[in-house]
Design a protein around this motif. Structure first.
Motif: not given
Length: 455
Positions: A60-63, A65-67, A69-71, A287, A331
């Motif tokens: 559950r690393s937010e950085p 997970a955000r990466t 999604h954003d990519q 991930y 990341t």
């Protein structure tokens, strides 16, 4: 979640046996956070093996997970045959600056097996171009694990891996496992190291250096039981490779990206300069499926000087250099270098020393490891160091007890492998070791009660 969705007979699990293939039911996990996962019963468990040696920065690393999604919302895919992406080129440059020596080229794959397969095919290609069609033999060790694709699996030296599976046996030559715990009785560590090196030297003389393409070795044999070789062994083996024009391929699928406190462990930890390094697992902390091969500039310079400028390395993967995977890896690398690597180096001795206390238990023969990877090996007879053959599933018994107490263990027959997320704290190590102690003790009591072991 419905039971059918979490535990379906339609799902074939890895390494099935014939009597239950297509019928396996493995315990389902529902979610994870940090070093913990939750099973379908709601129990919180320490993820002792970090998935499969890979969830290095934790669940559950937010950085990360955000990466992802954003990519994916920016560029979800590009064909590596005729385009590239910013994440892949940036990651290649980042790894080239961190890999040892002149390993400043990288071919990205989808995981560890495909990384090793790529390295082996590149060796074959290079020797073909240089007119050395016979220089193709591969040297690996007993106890090794290098993957599940055809060539990579052929290298494997673990018991039972080849009982029912075909492989490129004509290309393989095997050396002894560099396991100090299993060395011949009465042989010193120094003499054992000499024996291992002499064995390789004899193999080269017998087969001819002109016929041997590569020596492939994990710096620490991971799935073979976290085998840490004698101190100077890897360096001496690498020197034999250099002296005989044999490529040294370091399989760092497990040991890279923080497991031993460095991005790459070959040079930083063991003082060895390979010709190639294979990696996967921790590069994205599990991930996203990604792996790769770091390749020496010298090898590519030799290819460019060849008399076959149009020779094609006909090898590629649809998902090689995947932009989402490469973005996640960038990341992940930032997270590792923003304090996690320092944490690993600061806490590794505590991790190893705490687990070492389990050697007090009668069922434990040895606790060994390095960094944040370790193995607890159980034995029936401490005098002969025989494996616990009375109950080959002792590791599974220990895992079952530990799960009841709040810990996932990686059982390997009579061994328990521990490689938790790199963010584990001292307090969490204490809890992990305490549960493992109870699990081993309960298993010992079971064996005594069932008349399988005298204790």
């Amino acid at each position: 979640m419905p039971e059918a969705a979490t535990n379906s007979a339609a799902l074939i699990q890895p390494w099935p046996v014939a009597r239950t293939v297509g019928m396996d039911r493995l315990g389902a996990l529902s979610d994870g956070d940090g070093i913990y996962v939750h099973d379908a019963h709601g129990r919180r468990l320490i993820d002792g093996p970090a998935g499969m040696w890979c969830v290095n920065v934790g669940h559950r690393s937010e950085p990360l997970a955000r990466t992802m999604h954003d990519q994916a919302m920016s560029l979800s895919y590009n064909s590596p045959w005729y385009t590239s992406s910013s994440p892949s080129t940036e990651l290649a440059e980042a790894l080239a600056t961190r890999a040892p020596g002149d390993l400043n080229h990288v071919f990205f794959t989808t995981g560890g097996s495909s990384a090793v397969e790529t390295a082996l095919r590149l060796m074959q290609f290079a020797n073909n171009i240089r007119g050395r069609q016979d220089k193709k033999l591969l040297v690996a060790r007993e106890g090794a694990y290098h993957g599940s694709t055809y060539l990579s699996a052929s290298l494997n030296g673990r018991p039972r891996d080849h009982d029912w599976m075909d492989g490129a046996d004509h290309l393989l030559r095997r050396l002894s496992c560099p396991n100090p715990f299993r060395r011949p009785k009465g042989l010193s560590l120094e003499a054992f190291e000499d024996f291992l090196v002499d064995e390789f030297r004899d193999l080269i003389e017998r087969e001819g250096a002109e016929n041997i393409g590569a020596f492939v070795a994990e710096p620490i044999q991971a799935s073979g039981g976290v085998i840490v070789p004698p101190e100077n062994y890897l360096g001496r083996m690498a020197q034999l490779c250099r002296d005989n024009d044999i490529l040294f391929i370091a399989d760092e699928v497990v040991t890279a990206f923080g497991r031993l406190g460095s991005v790459f462990a070959s040079k930083d930890v063991f003082g060895v300069q390979p010709d190639m390094i294979t990696f996967a697992k921790g590069v994205t902390s599990g991930y996203f499926p990604l792996g790769g091969v770091m390749v020496s500039a010298k090898l590519f310079e030799e290819l460019r000087r060849s008399n076959h400028p149009d020779a094609m390395f006909a090898h590629g993967l649809t998902y090689s250099s995947h932009p989402v995977g490469c973005a996640v890896a960038l990341t992940n690398l930032q997270l590792l270098e923003s304090g996690i690597l320092d944490h690993v180096n600061a806490i590794s001795d505590y991790f190893q020393n705490s687990l070492k206390t389990l050697e007090e238990l009668p069922l434990v023969g040895e606790v060994r490891g390095k960094g944040l990877m370790a193995c607890v090996e159980c034995v029936a007879d401490h005098e002969s160091n025989n494996p616990l053959t009375l109950d080959v599933a002792v590791g599974k018994r220990i895992d079952d007890h530990c799960q009841e107490l709040g810990l996932l263990v990686r059982p390997l027959i009579n061994m328990c492998v521990m490689s938790p997320p790199l963010i584990i704290t001292r307090e969490q190590i204490d809890t992990m070791v305490d549960i493992l102690r109870q699990g081993i003790s309960r298993t010992a009591d079971d064996l005594v009660r069932e008349g399988l072991w005298k204790g």
